[in-house]
Design a protein around this motif. Sequence first.
Motif, mmCIF file in Angstrom:
data_model
loop_
_atom_site.group_PDB
_atom_site.id
_atom_site.type_symbol
_atom_site.label_atom_id
_atom_site.label_comp_id
_atom_site.label_asym_id
_atom_site.label_seq_id
_atom_site.Cartn_x
_atom_site.Cartn_y
_atom_site.Cartn_z
ATOM 1 N N MET A 200 42.866 24.243 44.301
ATOM 2 C CA MET A 200 43.306 25.035 45.462
ATOM 3 C C MET A 200 43.397 24.115 46.703
ATOM 4 O O MET A 200 44.255 24.147 47.316
ATOM 5 N N MET A 201 42.439 22.865 46.641
ATOM 6 C CA MET A 201 42.401 21.931 47.591
ATOM 7 C C MET A 201 43.875 21.269 47.381
ATOM 8 O O MET A 201 44.574 20.742 48.623
ATOM 9 N N PHE A 202 44.143 20.681 46.263
ATOM 10 C CA PHE A 202 45.356 20.107 46.078
ATOM 11 C C PHE A 202 46.790 20.765 46.107
ATOM 12 O O PHE A 202 47.688 20.243 46.459
ATOM 13 N N ALA A 203 46.589 22.107 46.117
ATOM 14 C CA ALA A 203 47.692 22.846 45.697
ATOM 15 C C ALA A 203 48.283 23.581 47.260
ATOM 16 O O ALA A 203 49.393 23.899 47.458
ATOM 17 N N THR A 204 47.134 23.544 48.175
ATOM 18 C CA THR A 204 47.624 24.056 49.474
ATOM 19 C C THR A 204 47.870 23.281 50.556
ATOM 20 O O THR A 204 47.336 22.042 50.517
ATOM 21 N N ARG A 205 48.591 23.711 51.744
ATOM 22 C CA ARG A 205 48.602 23.032 53.030
ATOM 23 C C ARG A 205 48.030 23.291 54.117
ATOM 24 O O ARG A 205 47.878 22.542 54.992
ATOM 25 N N ASP A 206 47.049 24.527 53.799
ATOM 26 C CA ASP A 206 46.140 24.926 54.608
ATOM 27 C C ASP A 206 44.854 24.213 54.851
ATOM 28 O O ASP A 206 44.143 24.165 53.987
ATOM 29 N N GLU A 207 44.711 23.591 56.188
ATOM 30 C CA GLU A 207 43.691 22.695 56.369
ATOM 31 C C GLU A 207 42.450 23.402 56.113
ATOM 32 O O GLU A 207 41.513 22.891 55.637
ATOM 33 N N SER B 255 37.872 24.712 50.051
ATOM 34 C CA SER B 255 37.923 24.546 48.698
ATOM 35 C C SER B 255 36.983 23.299 48.271
ATOM 36 O O SER B 255 36.371 23.424 47.011
ATOM 37 N N LEU B 256 36.971 22.164 48.834
ATOM 38 C CA LEU B 256 36.438 21.080 48.428
ATOM 39 C C LEU B 256 34.796 21.115 48.597
ATOM 40 O O LEU B 256 33.878 20.939 47.605
ATOM 41 N N SER B 257 34.393 21.787 49.645
ATOM 42 C CA SER B 257 32.825 22.072 49.711
ATOM 43 C C SER B 257 32.493 23.185 48.856
ATOM 44 O O SER B 257 31.305 22.852 48.168
ATOM 45 N N SER B 258 33.057 24.329 48.482
ATOM 46 C CA SER B 258 32.912 24.940 47.678
ATOM 47 C C SER B 258 32.569 24.623 46.355
ATOM 48 O O SER B 258 31.906 25.130 45.390
ATOM 49 N N ALA B 259 33.592 23.699 45.883
ATOM 50 C CA ALA B 259 33.832 23.222 44.781
ATOM 51 C C ALA B 259 32.453 22.153 44.319
ATOM 52 O O ALA B 259 31.704 22.415 43.188
ATOM 53 N N VAL B 260 32.332 21.556 45.053
ATOM 54 C CA VAL B 260 30.988 20.665 45.152
ATOM 55 C C VAL B 260 29.795 21.576 44.870
ATOM 56 O O VAL B 260 28.731 21.200 44.124
ATOM 57 N N SER B 261 29.801 22.721 45.495
ATOM 58 C CA SER B 261 28.646 23.607 45.509
ATOM 59 C C SER B 261 28.468 24.186 44.262
ATOM 60 O O SER B 261 27.383 24.329 43.556
ATOM 61 N N GLY C 132 34.872 32.820 48.392
ATOM 62 C CA GLY C 132 35.727 32.117 49.464
ATOM 63 C C GLY C 132 37.010 32.000 49.074
ATOM 64 O O GLY C 132 37.851 31.880 49.935
ATOM 65 N N VAL C 133 37.200 31.603 47.700
ATOM 66 C CA VAL C 133 38.386 31.138 47.327
ATOM 67 C C VAL C 133 39.036 31.821 46.161
ATOM 68 O O VAL C 133 40.099 32.437 46.368
ATOM 69 N N ASN C 134 38.356 31.333 45.008
ATOM 70 C CA ASN C 134 38.895 32.172 43.691
ATOM 71 C C ASN C 134 39.369 33.523 43.739
ATOM 72 O O ASN C 134 40.441 33.917 43.341
ATOM 73 N N ILE C 135 38.443 34.192 43.999
ATOM 74 C CA ILE C 135 38.425 35.938 43.903
ATOM 75 C C ILE C 135 39.542 36.108 45.173
ATOM 76 O O ILE C 135 40.307 37.130 44.863
ATOM 77 N N ARG C 136 39.584 35.367 46.281
ATOM 78 C CA ARG C 136 40.584 35.735 47.322
ATOM 79 C C ARG C 136 42.044 35.756 46.957
ATOM 80 O O ARG C 136 42.814 36.465 47.113
ATOM 81 N N TYR C 137 42.154 34.773 46.151
ATOM 82 C CA TYR C 137 43.470 34.499 45.701
ATOM 83 C C TYR C 137 43.818 34.967 43.879
ATOM 84 O O TYR C 137 44.812 34.711 43.824
ATOM 85 N N LYS C 138 42.806 35.432 43.564
ATOM 86 C CA LYS C 138 42.780 36.002 42.194
ATOM 87 C C LYS C 138 43.214 35.072 41.379
ATOM 88 O O LYS C 138 42.518 34.857 40.112
#
Length: 470
Positions: free
Chosen positions: A362-369, A375-381, A393-399
């Motif tokens: 989602m970090m690569f797919a979105t333009r929302d800063e 996306s980056l911080s949660s992926a590392v986590s 924070g990301v995956n379930i929100r966008y399904k």
Amino acid sequence: MAQYKKEVNAIVEAIGGADNIQTATHCVTRLRFVLRDEGKVDQEKLESLDIVKGSFSTNGQFQVIIGQGTVDKVYKELVAETGIGEATKEDVKDAAAKNTNVFQRAVKTLADIFIPILPAIVTAGLLMGINNILTAEGIFYDGASVIDIHPQWADFAGIINLIANTAFVFLPGLIGWSAVKRFGGSELLGIVLGLMLVHPDLLNAWGYGQAQLEGEIPTWNLFGLTIEQVGYQGQVLPILFSAWILAKIEIFLRKRVPDSIQLLVVAPVALLITGFIAFAAIGPITFTIGNGITNVFTSIFAAVPLVGGFLYGLIYAPLVVTGMHHTFLAVDLQLIGTIGGTFLWPILVLSNIAQGSAALAMMFATRDEKLKGLSLSSAVSAYLGITEPAMFGVNIRYKFPFVCAIISAAIGGAFITVNGVLANSIGVGGLPGIFSIQAGFWGVFFIGMVIAFILPLVLTYLYARIRKAA
């Protein structure tokens, strides 16, 4: 602290106002609310706030992800602004329990027992990984281990192995401490009870099968009742049920025995009664049940490993959403104690990695800063074993990232299960999880990790691009 006044007021407004908050506390990353009516929450408005990384409801609690290092400051400002008063995690759990059913309370009880002992189990898993590196053949040398080529490291490996195995050899002691504490008794008595079940004078549980074949199981004869002198090393159910009985007896006695003689009466009587019941009834019955549970899982995964691995990979992340994944901690520990390894936990590792990669896509797919940073911080986590920020924070929100992640975890789970991958213990449920895998399966498991890393990244990114194009 006043710097978060505006954000706190916005959060309170989005969850239905201060009057909708029954009580609240916080953990390392999240605000934990017990709300009077969760229907009043405007989740879209809540998650549009810059400070909020996601939100979800589980086990009677509405949780708002803020982030480590910030959440405690936000909580203090929340208390100051709303006047609700500070609450402990136990206060919130007790309040939340009133909003849950019997099954949810049972799952929560298991979580309350096993989560406190996880640091010891995870540490054991990591140390077993180091021991694997030193003792497994073929990692650095063809047909030989590090200690074969460098025997001066043999004693060092031996000490590491001893330290790593301690948590599992004395697992009932750890569970006894945590379980009796959870049931309201004295945790010290819980430790004694657990160690009693693995006393060296007893027949070791791992030698029970051979001793039974040879007809050499030692017994006690108590008033005409024959009781086997068997220990319960690596077993989960005997200590869980025994701890519950010990706590109830202790509580009963403390209410009725005068303070002046409690030291002489409560602990000795509680341990004596529980000990008799544990060896005469609880141990044999739950030992059989535990082995039955193990046989069910091993039979399914042995008969149809492709299906078993695929389904568990598919459902694990949804189980996390409901909190039911804690139930499988007991199953993992039972498998480790009975067959010497678990085939379920490696799938958990792949599931966590998949959730991280879906969030990263989602970090690569979105333009929302804001979404890029989250996306980056949660992926590392997630890659390090903490999936809540990525999932909620990301995956379930966008399904669709969540769907891509569970499909990928299912495929990876099927692959490693077909290849018989086992973990020595529970470890860090992310990229470092490979160190808990039995050394002979490292190559296969690494391929599984690559599947769980690459596939959700590609699927999520492509779906996001296609959806935008449409």
